[in-house]
Every structure is written in C-alpha cells, then in structure tokens.
Write a protein that holds these residues in place. Structure first.
Motif, PDB file in Angstrom:
ATOM      1  N   ILE A  94      -6.446   8.459   3.460  1.00  0.00           N
ATOM      2  CA  ILE A  94      -6.362   9.478   2.268  1.00  0.00           C
ATOM      3  C   ILE A  94      -7.348  10.824   2.313  1.00  0.00           C
ATOM      4  N   LEU A  95      -8.534  10.732   2.625  1.00  0.00           N
ATOM      5  CA  LEU A  95      -9.303  11.766   2.673  1.00  0.00           C
ATOM      6  C   LEU A  95      -9.085  12.735   3.617  1.00  0.00           C
ATOM      7  N   PRO A  96      -8.725  12.084   5.136  1.00  0.00           N
ATOM      8  CA  PRO A  96      -8.426  13.285   5.968  1.00  0.00           C
ATOM      9  C   PRO A  96      -7.293  14.197   5.366  1.00  0.00           C
ATOM     10  N   ASP A  97      -6.166  13.783   4.690  1.00  0.00           N
ATOM     11  CA  ASP A  97      -5.134  14.483   4.239  1.00  0.00           C
ATOM     12  C   ASP A  97      -5.673  15.393   3.060  1.00  0.00           C
ATOM     13  N   ALA A  98      -6.891  15.141   2.472  1.00  0.00           N
ATOM     14  CA  ALA A  98      -7.271  15.964   1.233  1.00  0.00           C
ATOM     15  C   ALA A  98      -8.343  17.094   2.029  1.00  0.00           C
TER      16      ALA A  98
ATOM     17  N   GLY B  54      -9.144  -2.520   3.886  1.00  0.00           N
ATOM     18  CA  GLY B  54      -9.257  -2.838   2.715  1.00  0.00           C
ATOM     19  C   GLY B  54      -9.472  -1.307   1.844  1.00  0.00           C
ATOM     20  N   PRO B  55      -9.538  -1.197   0.457  1.00  0.00           N
ATOM     21  CA  PRO B  55      -9.504   0.135  -0.183  1.00  0.00           C
ATOM     22  C   PRO B  55     -10.401   1.310   0.656  1.00  0.00           C
ATOM     23  N   LEU B  56     -11.592   0.876   0.895  1.00  0.00           N
ATOM     24  CA  LEU B  56     -12.301   1.998   1.459  1.00  0.00           C
ATOM     25  C   LEU B  56     -12.227   2.306   2.888  1.00  0.00           C
ATOM     26  N   MET B  57     -11.437   1.624   3.537  1.00  0.00           N
ATOM     27  CA  MET B  57     -11.050   1.975   4.995  1.00  0.00           C
ATOM     28  C   MET B  57      -9.636   2.826   4.708  1.00  0.00           C
ATOM     29  N   THR B  58      -8.845   2.485   3.741  1.00  0.00           N
ATOM     30  CA  THR B  58      -7.710   3.201   3.561  1.00  0.00           C
ATOM     31  C   THR B  58      -8.025   4.727   2.913  1.00  0.00           C
TER      32      THR B  58
ATOM     33  N   PRO C 299       2.601   9.778   1.111  1.00  0.00           N
ATOM     34  CA  PRO C 299       3.756   8.778   0.822  1.00  0.00           C
ATOM     35  C   PRO C 299       3.161   7.158   0.733  1.00  0.00           C
ATOM     36  N   ARG C 300       3.801   6.709  -0.200  1.00  0.00           N
ATOM     37  CA  ARG C 300       3.127   5.250  -0.580  1.00  0.00           C
ATOM     38  C   ARG C 300       3.352   4.304   0.486  1.00  0.00           C
ATOM     39  N   GLU C 301       4.268   4.558   1.371  1.00  0.00           N
ATOM     40  CA  GLU C 301       4.425   3.524   2.698  1.00  0.00           C
ATOM     41  C   GLU C 301       2.902   3.692   3.403  1.00  0.00           C
ATOM     42  N   LEU C 302       2.347   4.952   3.691  1.00  0.00           N
ATOM     43  CA  LEU C 302       1.138   5.046   4.324  1.00  0.00           C
ATOM     44  C   LEU C 302       0.093   3.991   3.814  1.00  0.00           C
ATOM     45  N   LEU C 303      -0.200   3.902   2.606  1.00  0.00           N
ATOM     46  CA  LEU C 303      -0.911   3.028   1.920  1.00  0.00           C
ATOM     47  C   LEU C 303      -0.508   1.611   1.938  1.00  0.00           C
ATOM     48  N   ASP C 304       0.640   1.591   1.896  1.00  0.00           N
ATOM     49  CA  ASP C 304       1.131  -0.108   1.977  1.00  0.00           C
ATOM     50  C   ASP C 304       1.181  -0.598   3.320  1.00  0.00           C
ATOM     51  N   VAL C 305       1.248   0.239   4.516  1.00  0.00           N
ATOM     52  CA  VAL C 305       1.172  -0.055   5.851  1.00  0.00           C
ATOM     53  C   VAL C 305      -0.402  -0.316   6.103  1.00  0.00           C
ATOM     54  N   SER C 306      -1.353   0.507   5.696  1.00  0.00           N
ATOM     55  CA  SER C 306      -2.756   0.359   5.913  1.00  0.00           C
ATOM     56  C   SER C 306      -3.076  -0.879   5.179  1.00  0.00           C
ATOM     57  N   GLY C 307      -2.604  -1.203   4.239  1.00  0.00           N
ATOM     58  CA  GLY C 307      -3.064  -2.514   3.399  1.00  0.00           C
ATOM     59  C   GLY C 307      -2.720  -3.600   4.419  1.00  0.00           C
ATOM     60  N   SER C 308      -1.209  -3.661   4.758  1.00  0.00           N
ATOM     61  CA  SER C 308      -0.684  -4.678   5.462  1.00  0.00           C
ATOM     62  C   SER C 308      -1.342  -4.988   6.841  1.00  0.00           C
ATOM     63  N   LEU C 309      -1.863  -3.969   7.413  1.00  0.00           N
ATOM     64  CA  LEU C 309      -2.791  -3.799   8.692  1.00  0.00           C
ATOM     65  C   LEU C 309      -4.140  -4.484   8.522  1.00  0.00           C
ATOM     66  N   GLY C 310      -4.357  -4.985   7.199  1.00  0.00           N
ATOM     67  CA  GLY C 310      -5.538  -5.506   6.763  1.00  0.00           C
ATOM     68  C   GLY C 310      -6.827  -4.605   6.399  1.00  0.00           C
TER      69      GLY C 310
ATOM     70  N   PHE D  60     -14.016  11.297  -6.525  1.00  0.00           N
ATOM     71  CA  PHE D  60     -14.148  10.035  -7.157  1.00  0.00           C
ATOM     72  C   PHE D  60     -13.340  10.043  -8.356  1.00  0.00           C
ATOM     73  N   LEU D  61     -13.211  10.780  -9.355  1.00  0.00           N
ATOM     74  CA  LEU D  61     -12.294  10.882 -10.274  1.00  0.00           C
ATOM     75  C   LEU D  61     -10.812  11.007  -9.912  1.00  0.00           C
ATOM     76  N   ALA D  62     -10.357  11.769  -8.841  1.00  0.00           N
ATOM     77  CA  ALA D  62      -9.171  12.123  -8.370  1.00  0.00           C
ATOM     78  C   ALA D  62      -8.499  10.828  -7.721  1.00  0.00           C
ATOM     79  N   VAL D  63      -9.436  10.311  -7.018  1.00  0.00           N
ATOM     80  CA  VAL D  63      -9.015   8.904  -6.314  1.00  0.00           C
ATOM     81  C   VAL D  63      -8.754   7.812  -7.541  1.00  0.00           C
ATOM     82  N   GLY D  64      -9.739   7.710  -8.417  1.00  0.00           N
ATOM     83  CA  GLY D  64      -9.347   6.745  -9.588  1.00  0.00           C
ATOM     84  C   GLY D  64      -7.853   7.146 -10.221  1.00  0.00           C
ATOM     85  N   LEU D  65      -8.054   8.393 -10.606  1.00  0.00           N
ATOM     86  CA  LEU D  65      -6.659   8.703 -11.295  1.00  0.00           C
ATOM     87  C   LEU D  65      -5.335   8.594 -10.468  1.00  0.00           C
ATOM     88  N   SER D  66      -5.493   8.742  -9.287  1.00  0.00           N
ATOM     89  CA  SER D  66      -4.212   8.595  -8.530  1.00  0.00           C
ATOM     90  C   SER D  66      -3.825   7.241  -8.013  1.00  0.00           C
TER      91      SER D  66
END
Ligand code: ADP
Ligand code: MG
Lengths: 315, 429
Positions: free
Chosen positions: A228-232, A219-223, A206-217, A115-121
């Motif tokens: 994010i989490l699979p990478d972590a 929300g933050p939870l799905m992203t 990469p910032r692009e992954l988050l951008d693309v995820s957003g533009s595909l519709g 929770f903290l790391a997601v918030g901070l990042s």
C-alpha cells in the motif's frame, strides 16, 4: 481555498502526453504553420489573466520590495534597512522557528494522515463515509477555529483543566499557548490535506493485490508496508510539501493560539508592520518570507517531479 | 430445476485415507450491495477436489466461477455453507491462514517489487531464512523459465511472462492447493496454446497439488482437467470427466457450452424400439427416436440414463455437434434413412470458411429463410463439396452422436451457438 496540489498521477499523465507529442516529429512539421497562427491567438488569450495577475500580485509585490528600500517620503534609501534587518538575530530566530514548526507539522500530518487514510480505506466500518466528509469539512473551516477549540478544551481555563483541578494534587496541562499548541493545532488543521489525496490513491489500489498479499501469508502490516505505502509515496510527498508550505505561511492559528514566544516570519511581519509601524523592515522580512517560500516551492516541485518521474521511468 | 447434478459422485471421503484437498459444502455467496431478492453470485455449490486432482470450473462470464474461487481462497465470505481444506473447516479463517496458492485473473503482481521479490513475497511473510528464500526463488524462477528476468519490475514483462511469475509466486509457498482464475484469458491465442502445454507439464511436475482451474474456454478445460464442472448463473449444472460431459451431457447447457452442440427441440416417439445398436462407450443407453419440431426425426441416445427423458410429456431436446451433422448427397430420398436421421431438410443460409473446413448455417424446415437465428451449424468434412447459400440440403447425423437432454427453455438463446466455437478438441478423445 488554496489550490489543490496537482496529483502526481496527473503530473505523470501530463509528462507522458508531452512526451507523446514530442515524439511525433513529422506531425510537428506539418502542423507548424497552423500552430503559428494559433500561437498568436494563444498570446492574446494570455493577456487578460496576465493583467489580472499583475494587478493583484506583481504590483503589491513590487510595492513591498520598494517599501523596503525607500524612505517614508518615497525616495530611494539604499539597502540599509536590508542589511540591518537581515543581520538581526530576531529574523534568524524567526526563520528557525518557522521552519521548525513547519517541519513538525508536516511530520505530524503525514503520520496522522496516513493512519487515518489507511483506517478509512481499509478498515470497514459503517461511519467511514461520514468521517471522510467531516475531514473535508475541516478544510472549509477558518483555521483559527482549531486553536479556539483547543483553548476551550485544553487551555488554562479550559474544560480539561477545570476537570483536573478537582483531582488530588491538582494536575494541569499547559501546552496550548506555546509551541506544542501551535503544532498540534496546525496538525489538526492540515491533516485533511494529506488524507484526501491518500484516499484517492488507496481507492485505486486493486483489491486483488491486497487479496493476493493476504493469501501469500502477509499480515496487515506487511501488506501496508510492501504493497500500500509504496503506491502512496508520490502522493504523500506532494501533500507533505504542500503542508510544509502552508504551515510556513500560517498566521491565523499562531495568532489565535496567543503563543507570545512563538515568533514565526508572518508573526514578525505582523509585529513590525502593525504593532511598531516599522514598515521598511516589515517589508524586508516579508521579502525574506517570500524568498523562503519560493525556495521551498522549488524544492517541492523538484521532489514531486522526481517521484512521479521516477515511477514513470520504471513504468 | 434438478440442477447441481453430480454425475459420478466424488470418491468416498476417506477412500485412501486422505480427505479431499478442497471441499465445498453447499456454499453460497452474496455480494454486499446485491439486492435481497436477486440470485446469489454463487448458489449452493458442493464440490470436492482430491489431492493431485485438477478440476476445471467452466462457464460463461458472470456464471460465478471467480466467486467460487474467492470463496475457497477466503477473499469472499460464504453466506451459507462450509469450506474445508484437507478436512479442516476454514470457512471463517482469513486467507493468510489457508496456505493456498492463488493466481488471480489479472495476475496482480506487486507493481513496486521486482520479479524476484514478488516470488519471495510469501516466503518472507513466512519469515523463512534469507538463504532459503533465495534458493526457493531461484528454483521457482527456473521452473517457469524466468531466471534472467529476476531483477525486472512486473511492468517490464509481457503478459505471458507476468503470468509465469504469478504462478511461480503462488507455488513458492509450496501450497497443497493451487487456484487459477482464467490464467490465460489475457494472452493471445498462440501464447495461450503454449501456456496450456506448459501448465500441463507443470501439472505433471506437481503430482500432489490439487488444482481448481477456472476458465470460460472449453479447450483449456478439456486439455488440463481431470474433471470439469459446468457453471451457469451461479450454479454448478454438471460435473464429470471431460469424456462424460462431452459424450453424455446431462444438460442442454452442458452440450451447447462444451462443444457448441446444436439444440434441436422435439418429441420422443414411443420408447422401446431400441435397435440394438449401442455406442462404444455406454452400452446401457438405447437409441430412441425423436420427432423434431423442425421436421424430420433423429434417433438419439439419452445423455444421462438417470434422468427421466419422458418426464415432460416426451418433450426433449436433441444435442448434435456441428461436426456430427453431414450433408447428404442431393436428390437422395430422405426416406432412405440417412444414418440415424431422416427428413432433416433445410436451406443453407450462410457458408463460412474457417481454415480447417467450412461451416454452414442451415435453416431447418426448408422454407424458413429469415430465421437464421434458429439455424443449425454444420461443419463439413475437409473435402466435402461446399453448397451455395440458398441451396436446399438434406442433413444426416453421424450414428451415436445425437444425445437426448432434458428440454430447457431458458437457454433458447444458446440453441445455436452465436459465436463461432473452436473446432472441438476432444472430439476424438
Ligand atoms: N465484487 C462484486 N460485487 C458485486 N457483485 C459481484 C462482484 N463480483 C462479481 N459479482 C457478480 O457476481 C456474479 C458472478 O461473478 P463472477 O464470479 O465474477 O463470474 P465469472 O468469474 O464466472 O465471470 C456476476 O453476476 C457478477 O456481476
Ligand atoms: Mg471471473
């Protein structure tokens, strides 16, 4: 301070490097002779650290084991102490308590840390850098600071209870000197061990992954869940393992919490050796603790290897 | 500088009852952290893309193309200006609400998801029923010819395959607008050629999708775009059809970037003297004679009739593409009026064989041998005789191919293209 856990990335890199070296068969043959000479030198280099290791680690260890099988006069006494101590209900309970607290602490740290790391990042706010530094500073604190602070804030005579006492019905909180107090304090102290590696991983996404995820519709939870989490996951497993190990061996926090009915293995060793001077059984419990630690460490290594190896195999 | 020139004004806002698919109105973007005084990454960009239209943003690296795309996609907030999609102001809306298909520069496939799940991502975000998701994913993978790779992870794919998946993922949500950021830049030259053809096919299959295509490669822009916007230093310097930009550049920068024209500085001789010879595509612009600083003179037409060529005391620049320069037979008197140029003398400083023909660098002014940087590039015709380095030559210009553009001192470095420019694709178009 405890050595930082090897990051899964580093482990992967190392494994890769090893693989790369192994695959160059011809180079191996050509360099064999040189390597022989080098291996002798390597051996010589290994002597001093091994000597230090023996002096500060193996000798006390052997001494501990010896204690558990010897009489006070120094003669071999057989394994009576062992069978006695191992069959005692106290030891069984202590093992249970130790693992239970470690498990709760680990789960708590993973949840709070993520929770903290997601918030901070990912949630931009101005104080995030300061917050990260603060979290890192917690690691440099002595662990007993936390239960002390807890005691002052939430203890029987703490700030919160004095404030509550003024309210009608005089409600009060009383968790500090019991298992919840221990678990909360440990979560507070060990969470940075989870946050730090997660921040490193999140910083690499990469910032692009988050951008693309957003533009595909998404929300933050799905992203969070799908990107994010699979990478972590490897980093999370590694730090969870580390926290589990540290929590298993934690002594200062429990001591300072003053939770009399929370008897973990380190507490049992303490009581047996310092309070009742039953050194042989204290040594047995210490050995049990060591065995447990080693077993957990082995599991942890296997887990980390599988996770980082797994992501590599897919790579 | 009178930049941000919009040559053929975009079609009227509601000319066929439909607002433009994408409209940028005076959009500027400043990245946080950029010093206050510095120029913004994107400055005052106004642009419209109609439904079904493809507009390419063409420019060198760092010219703000990606930033423009990010402003449309919502990845960056404009510091000024507005972004409209189908007439709706989305300036402050997050990317998720824009419904745009985006293919970013390095594809950005989700590394932990299989190909099919990557393509399905946008559909799952929209909570489409499972069966529908499966059908659409199959359809998309078929469209890009990747059906048999559905179960693979992105890293198991080649660059070109990843590219296709990124496009399939962007199109799966059936967007009205597709943004592509240098989609082919990570591919090798041959692959790129194939993909350009494939994108052209895709283009025909999706007649209603508006496309904004960012590239630094003129051949991609010429092959795919209905209109091309030329970007430089965060600004749109020119906008028009490929034909317009190629044959009537209104800027020295456009001429040199699109087609790699040589830029020759000179002074206008008395206007008038329109020789009655006009080029096929614009009867309106008369030929004027420009006396070149490097010696000799060229008759050229004005690129953009609206611009005032005589404004800077007649000091102008003539843009001539390498293939429009001819080597005249040796010994021929320069006064014999070679084509539309005379007295264009120089010394060959290098000869390079490029497969399709030879490229010369010729230092104009004859004697000035050390100044290779100021040399013009000349592409010889396929079977022309090839001179040797050090030969003195006389150059001519193919009639109608020299264009007068306003002089722009800021692109001195681009006077003569430093990097070899590919044979211009649209030369005969
Ligand atoms: N995230 C960023 N932060 C700060 N500056 C940036 C960022 N992205 C791009 N820039 C700057 O903005 C300008 C335009 O960049 P960009 O739009 O990426 O150019 P292009 O895509 O045409 O190569 C460049 O000067 C670049 O250095
Ligand atoms: Mg870019």
């Amino acid at each position: 301070m405890t050595a930082a856990p090897e990051t899964p990335r580093a482990a992967t890199m190392r494994a890769r490097a090893r693989w790369a070296v192994g695959s160059h068969g011809s180079a191996r043959v050509a360099g064999a002779e040189r390597r022989d000479r080098r291996s002798l030198r390597t051996l010589l280099w290994a002597v001093p650290p091994l000597a230090v290791l023996t002096a500060i680690f193996l000798v006390p260890l052997a001494e501990t084991v010896w204690q558990s099988v010897s009489t006070t006069s120094g003669a071999f006494a057989g394994f009576g102490t062992w069978s006695q101590a191992l069959s005692s209900a106290a030891l069984g309970r202590a093992v249970g308590t130790t693992l239970w607290i470690a498990l709760l602490t680990t789960c708590g740290c993973v949840l709070v840390g993520t929770f903290l790391a997601v918030g901070l990042s990912f949630v931009p706010f101005s104080g995030s850098r300061v917050a990260v530094r603060l979290l890192e500073a917690v690691v440099s604190f002595p662990s007993f600071i936390i239960p002390l602070a807890f005691g002052i804030l939430y203890g029987r005579a703490g700030v919160l209870n004095s404030a509550l006492a003024g309210l009608p019905g005089s409600p009060h909180v009383d968790f500090v000197n019991d298992l919840p107090g221990v678990v909360f304090a440990e979560i507070a102290y060990f969470t940075p061990f989870v946050v730090r590696p997660l921040l490193a991983v999140f910083g690499q996404i990469p910032r692009e992954l988050l951008d693309v995820s957003g533009s595909l519709g998404a929300g933050p939870l799905m992203t969070l869940r799908r990107v994010i989490l699979p990478d972590a996951r490897p980093a999370l497993a590694a730090s969870a393992g580390l926290v589990f190990l540290l929590a298993m061996n934690e002594f200062g926090i429990i001591m300072f919490t003053g939770a009399k009915n929370v008897v973990t293995l380190p507490m049992l060793v303490y009581t047996k050796s310092i309070v009742t001077f039953d050194l042989p059984s204290a040594a047995v419990v210490a050995c049990a603790q060591l065995a447990l630690s080693l077993a957990v460490y082995g599991l942890y290594r296997a887990l980390v290897r599988r996770l980082s190896g797994g992501s590599r195999a897919a790579a | 500088m009178p930049l941000a020139a919009v040559r053929c004004p975009d079609a009227g806002e509601f000319d066929d009852g439909r607002p433009p698919a994408v409209e940028l109105r005076g959009v500027s973007v400043r990245y946080p952290g950029a010093s206050a005084g510095s120029r913004p990454a994107l400055a005052d960009l106004s642009l419209r893309v109609d439904p079904g239209e493809t507009v390419a943003l063409l420019g060198p690296s760092g010219s703000g193309k990606s930033t423009a795309l990010k402003a449309v996609a919502g990845f960056e907030q404009p510091s000024e200006g507005r972004v409209l999609l189908a007439g709706r102001d989305v300036t402050r809306r997050p990317p998720a609400e824009r419904g745009i298909g985006v293919v970013v520069q390095q594809y950005a496939l989700f590394p932990h998801l299989r190909v099919a799940d990557n393509v399905a991502y946008g559909l799952r975000a929209r909570r489409l029923p499972r069966a529908q998701v499966r059908a659409r994913v199959g359809e998309m993978l078929e469209m890009v010819g990747m059906e048999e790779h559905a179960r693979k992870l992105p890293r198991e794919l080649s660059g070109g395959q990843q590219q296709r998946i990124a496009i399939a993922r962007a199109l799966a949500i059936r967007p009205d607008v597709l943004l592509l950021d240098e989609p082919l830049s990570a591919l090798d030259a041959r692959m790129r050629q194939d993909m350009v053809e494939e994108l052209a096919r895709l283009r025909r299959e999706l007649p209603d999708v508006a496309m904004l295509y960012v590239t630094h490669d003129q051949s991609e822009a010429l092959a795919l775009a209905d209109r091309i916007g030329v970007m430089r230093d965060g600004r749109l310097v020119d906008l028009g059809t490929a034909h317009e930009l190629y044959h009537r550049p209104r800027h020295a920068f456009t001429a040199s970037f699109l087609g790699g024209a040589n830029l020759l500085d000179g002074v206008l001789e008395a206007p008038g003297a329109a020789r009655g010879r006009t080029t096929h595509d614009d009867a309106s612009s008369p030929e004027l004679t420009v006396r070149l600083d490097a010696g000799g003179s060229v008759s050229a037409r004005i690129g953009d009739p609206a611009s005032d060529a005589g404004a800077s005391g007649g000091r102008v620049t003539v843009a001539v593409r390498p293939h429009a320069l001819r080597m005249l037979p040796a010994g021929r008197d320069a006064n014999e009026a070679a084509g539309s140029a005379s007295g264009l003398r120089g010394t060959v400083v290098s000869v390079q064989w490029r497969g399709t023909g030879h490229r010369l660098r010729v230092a104009l002014g004859g004697t000035d041998r050390g100044s290779a940087g100021r040399a013009v590039a000349v592409d010889l015709e396929p079977f022309a005789a090839v001179p040797a380095v050090g030969d003195a030559v006389v150059l001519g210009v193919v009639r109608g191919e020299a264009v007068i553009v306003p002089r722009d001192e800021t692109i001195g470095g681009l006077r003569v293209p430093a990097a070899p420019v590919r044979p211009a694709a649209g030369a005969t178009a």
